[in-house]
Design a protein around this motif. Structure first.
Motif, PDB file in Angstrom:
ATOM      1  N   ARG A 113     -16.599  18.738  15.142  1.00 55.52           N
ATOM      2  CA  ARG A 113     -17.129  19.595  14.079  1.00 55.52           C
ATOM      3  C   ARG A 113     -17.575  18.767  12.875  1.00 55.52           C
ATOM      4  NH1 ARG A 113     -12.913  23.157  16.058  1.00 55.52           N
ATOM      5  NH2 ARG A 113     -11.389  22.343  14.576  1.00 55.52           N
ATOM      6  N   PHE A 114     -16.739  17.821  12.495  1.00 56.17           N
ATOM      7  CA  PHE A 114     -17.124  16.979  11.360  1.00 56.17           C
ATOM      8  C   PHE A 114     -18.371  16.151  11.685  1.00 56.17           C
ATOM      9  CE2 PHE A 114     -12.642  17.374   9.742  1.00 56.17           C
ATOM     10  CZ  PHE A 114     -12.973  17.852   8.492  1.00 56.17           C
ATOM     11  N   ARG A 115     -18.417  15.573  12.850  1.00 55.40           N
ATOM     12  CA  ARG A 115     -19.552  14.718  13.213  1.00 55.40           C
ATOM     13  C   ARG A 115     -20.851  15.516  13.246  1.00 55.40           C
ATOM     14  NH1 ARG A 115     -19.947   9.496  15.291  1.00 55.40           N
ATOM     15  NH2 ARG A 115     -21.880   9.088  16.414  1.00 55.40           N
ATOM     16  N   ALA A 116     -20.791  16.719  13.798  1.00 51.40           N
ATOM     17  CA  ALA A 116     -21.992  17.555  13.847  1.00 51.40           C
ATOM     18  C   ALA A 116     -22.497  17.885  12.452  1.00 51.40           C
ATOM     19  CB  ALA A 116     -21.702  18.839  14.627  1.00 51.40           C
ATOM     20  N   ALA A 117     -21.570  18.124  11.524  1.00 52.21           N
ATOM     21  CA  ALA A 117     -21.962  18.449  10.144  1.00 52.21           C
ATOM     22  C   ALA A 117     -22.514  17.233   9.412  1.00 52.21           C
ATOM     23  CB  ALA A 117     -20.765  19.013   9.386  1.00 52.21           C
ATOM     24  N   MET A 118     -22.019  16.054   9.728  1.00 52.02           N
ATOM     25  CA  MET A 118     -22.378  14.848   8.979  1.00 52.02           C
ATOM     26  C   MET A 118     -23.571  14.092   9.551  1.00 52.02           C
ATOM     27  SD  MET A 118     -18.514  13.394   8.264  1.00 52.02           S
ATOM     28  CE  MET A 118     -19.068  12.035   7.219  1.00 52.02           C
ATOM     29  N   LYS A 119     -23.959  14.371  10.768  1.00 48.90           N
ATOM     30  CA  LYS A 119     -24.968  13.582  11.473  1.00 48.90           C
ATOM     31  C   LYS A 119     -26.405  13.755  10.992  1.00 48.90           C
ATOM     32  CE  LYS A 119     -26.492  12.528  16.187  1.00 48.90           C
ATOM     33  NZ  LYS A 119     -26.276  12.842  17.619  1.00 48.90           N
ATOM     34  N   PRO A 120     -26.847  14.961  10.594  1.00 49.19           N
ATOM     35  CA  PRO A 120     -28.292  15.175  10.348  1.00 49.19           C
ATOM     36  C   PRO A 120     -29.000  14.150   9.470  1.00 49.19           C
ATOM     37  CG  PRO A 120     -27.179  17.281  10.393  1.00 49.19           C
ATOM     38  CD  PRO A 120     -26.099  16.235  10.490  1.00 49.19           C
ATOM     39  N   PRO A 121     -28.436  13.697   8.348  1.00 46.53           N
ATOM     40  CA  PRO A 121     -29.217  12.763   7.524  1.00 46.53           C
ATOM     41  C   PRO A 121     -29.386  11.379   8.126  1.00 46.53           C
ATOM     42  CG  PRO A 121     -27.040  13.070   6.579  1.00 46.53           C
ATOM     43  CD  PRO A 121     -27.162  14.068   7.691  1.00 46.53           C
ATOM     44  N   PHE A 122     -28.693  11.100   9.237  1.00 46.03           N
ATOM     45  CA  PHE A 122     -28.756   9.772   9.846  1.00 46.03           C
ATOM     46  C   PHE A 122     -29.405   9.774  11.217  1.00 46.03           C
ATOM     47  CE2 PHE A 122     -25.019   9.860   7.016  1.00 46.03           C
ATOM     48  CZ  PHE A 122     -25.452   8.924   6.094  1.00 46.03           C
ATOM     49  N   GLN A 123     -29.910  10.914  11.649  1.00 47.46           N
ATOM     50  CA  GLN A 123     -30.592  10.960  12.930  1.00 47.46           C
ATOM     51  C   GLN A 123     -31.862  10.120  12.885  1.00 47.46           C
ATOM     52  OE1 GLN A 123     -30.758  15.320  13.225  1.00 47.46           O
ATOM     53  NE2 GLN A 123     -29.517  15.164  15.086  1.00 47.46           N
ATOM     54  N   LEU A 124     -32.252   9.594  14.044  1.00 46.13           N
ATOM     55  CA  LEU A 124     -33.396   8.695  14.102  1.00 46.13           C
ATOM     56  C   LEU A 124     -34.654   9.341  13.542  1.00 46.13           C
ATOM     57  CD1 LEU A 124     -34.518   5.959  14.895  1.00 46.13           C
ATOM     58  CD2 LEU A 124     -34.855   6.834  17.224  1.00 46.13           C
ATOM     59  N   SER A 125     -34.857  10.613  13.824  1.00 51.58           N
ATOM     60  CA  SER A 125     -36.044  11.293  13.316  1.00 51.58           C
ATOM     61  C   SER A 125     -36.055  11.321  11.793  1.00 51.58           C
ATOM     62  CB  SER A 125     -36.119  12.722  13.867  1.00 51.58           C
ATOM     63  OG  SER A 125     -34.953  13.461  13.507  1.00 51.58           O
ATOM     64  N   ARG A 126     -34.890  11.549  11.188  1.00 46.50           N
ATOM     65  CA  ARG A 126     -34.801  11.571   9.730  1.00 46.50           C
ATOM     66  C   ARG A 126     -34.986  10.172   9.150  1.00 46.50           C
ATOM     67  NH1 ARG A 126     -36.298  13.378   5.127  1.00 46.50           N
ATOM     68  NH2 ARG A 126     -34.734  13.251   3.441  1.00 46.50           N
ATOM     69  N   VAL A 127     -34.436   9.169   9.800  1.00 48.53           N
ATOM     70  CA  VAL A 127     -34.609   7.793   9.333  1.00 48.53           C
ATOM     71  C   VAL A 127     -36.087   7.418   9.335  1.00 48.53           C
ATOM     72  CG1 VAL A 127     -34.099   5.369   9.860  1.00 48.53           C
ATOM     73  CG2 VAL A 127     -32.281   7.089  10.005  1.00 48.53           C
ATOM     74  N   ARG A 128     -36.803   7.851  10.349  1.00 47.18           N
ATOM     75  CA  ARG A 128     -38.240   7.581  10.400  1.00 47.18           C
ATOM     76  C   ARG A 128     -38.971   8.269   9.246  1.00 47.18           C
ATOM     77  NH1 ARG A 128     -38.508   8.304  16.981  1.00 47.18           N
ATOM     78  NH2 ARG A 128     -38.104   6.112  17.499  1.00 47.18           N
TER      79      ARG A 128
END
Length: 418
Positions: A113-128
């Motif tokens: 649950r924590f990982r799912a909430a924290m992951k979006p700003p670091f996804q590869l698509s967002r990094v791009r």
């Protein structure tokens, strides 16, 4: 090209302690990451000695810990979260009552649950999507130093840039960015020895409350403004849950990047020929990044607690045992990395464990790699820089390998010094 680079192996200087160091035998027999005599150079010697002794050793330090140092064993333990649990905290020893940092110090299903909430700003698509803004940040930090012709690449680049990058990714205010480093250093100084968290946690909690309040009252398009409104397990996220996520963003988001970047620039500054190799073939930049991550592992180790008896390398570790996974030793295991103490751009596949392995693989790996790669490309636009004074390298919290400074001088555009 990256597999056949000419003249791209660079021996690191021999570790200072050597075989006559009075602390080598003692720390090999009873490894203690918090021993005041343990330096990053001595740690390399201790790791080597432990790794050569037996797959698993037992240390009497801090009530007894089991030390795992070989690559295959560390990797297997990281992959087996059911046996090697993080739920008792990976930072050890720690002041009683210190909150666990999410998601690293939780087991499933809470970890999920924590990982799912924290992951979006670091996804590869967002990094791009952040590529342009990241390039602007890096240019703004590098250009003044290069144009001046000299500076401290720790104070002026390796410290402030990762804080600004995590601010860009998450949405921390400038006030928070300016506060996080001092709060982190205080936390690492006090957590291993204090009886309780009163000397470090309230200040962090107050900062996070301020950030949460801003995100709720003045929401923007930053991820923090989304996170404070995110449904969590079918209900509103709590203040305490936000705190343990924000502390991970704040500390992990800058500490490992700061120390990796500092060591990468240290390698470049004391070996101008390495910069020349990268200028001749910029395709080697990713190899340089990965080799710095491997050779100067920014987080030397983590700990787990066994949920059941387990056999590692022929040694049975009992249930309920505190296990130290020496990532720094694993990343220099000669069975996996030939010439393990050598900085090589022609290493090829670099299977280091710096970002972890398994369910706790680093959330920020994509962003960190993009940051380091873009820093190198930006520096290659400027003249060669050389180290003018040796830094002091030291541990924070027994595991984070830091440099105190990195004074350099850039050559002039016509090839001379400044």
């Amino acid at each position: 090209m990256t597999q056949t680079a000419p003249a791209t192996t660079h021996d690191t200087p021999p570790s200072v302690p050597g075989p006559r160091c009075p602390h080598l035998g003692r720390l090999t027999a009873d490894f203690d990451a918090h021993d005041p005599h343990l330096t990053p150079d001595l740690a390399v010697e201790v790791h080597r000695a432990i790794r050569a002794t037996t797959p698993v050793t037992y240390s009497r330090a801090h009530g007894g810990t089991w030390i795992v140092s070989r690559y295959q064993d560390v990797r297997a333990a990281l992959a087996d979260h059911e046996t090697f649990s993080s739920a008792s905290g990976v930072f050890f020893p720690r002041a009683a009552g210190t909150p666990r940092f999410a998601p690293l110090e939780y087991d499933p299903p809470e970890q999920n649950r924590f990982r799912a909430a924290m992951k979006p700003p670091f996804q590869l698509s967002r990094v791009r999507e952040l590529h342009g803004a990241l390039a602007d940040l890096i240019r703004a930090h590098v250009t003044p130093i290069a144009e001046r012709g000299h500076g401290d690449l720790v104070a002026e680049l390796a410290v402030p840039l990762p804080l600004a990058v995590v601010g860009l990714a998450v949405g921390f205010t400038e006030h928070a960015q300016h506060s996080i480093r001092e709060l982190t250093s205080n936390t690492w100084a006090r957590m291993p020895k204090d009886d309780g968290p009163g000397g470090f946690w309230p200040a962090f909690a107050a900062l996070f409350d301020s950030e949460i309040r801003r995100a709720r009252e003045e929401p923007g398009d930053d991820y923090l403004s989304t996170l404070v409104r995110l449904p969590f397990d079918g209900r509103p996220v709590t203040r305490e849950e936000l705190h343990v996520m924000l502390v991970a963003y704040a500390i992990a988001g800058h500490e490992t990047s700061m120390n990796t970047l500092a060591h990468l620039l240290w390698e470049l500054g004391r070996r101008p020929e390495l910069q020349s190799a990268l200028r001749q073939d910029p395709g080697l930049v990713p190899a340089a990044v990965e080799e710095a991550l491997r050779l100067w592992t920014p987080v030397d180790h983590g700990t787990r607690v066994t949920t059941r008896p387990v056999v590692v390398g022929g040694t049975e570790i009992p249930a309920g045992a505190r296990v130290v996974l020496l990532t720094g030793a694993a990343n220099r295991d000669p069975e996996v990395f030939p010439d393990p103490d050598t900085f090589r751009l022609d290493r090829g596949a670099n299977r280091h464990l710096t970002f972890g392995h398994g369910i706790h693989f680093c959330l920020g790996a994509h962003l960190a790699r993009a940051e380091f790669t873009q820093v190198l490309h930006e520096l290659l636009r400027h003249p060669v820089f050389t180290l003018t004074e040796d830094p002091t390298r030291y541990f924070e919290n027994g595991r984070h390998i830091c440099l105190d400074r990195l004074p350099v001088r850039f050559a002039s555009r016509n090839g001379g010094g400044r």
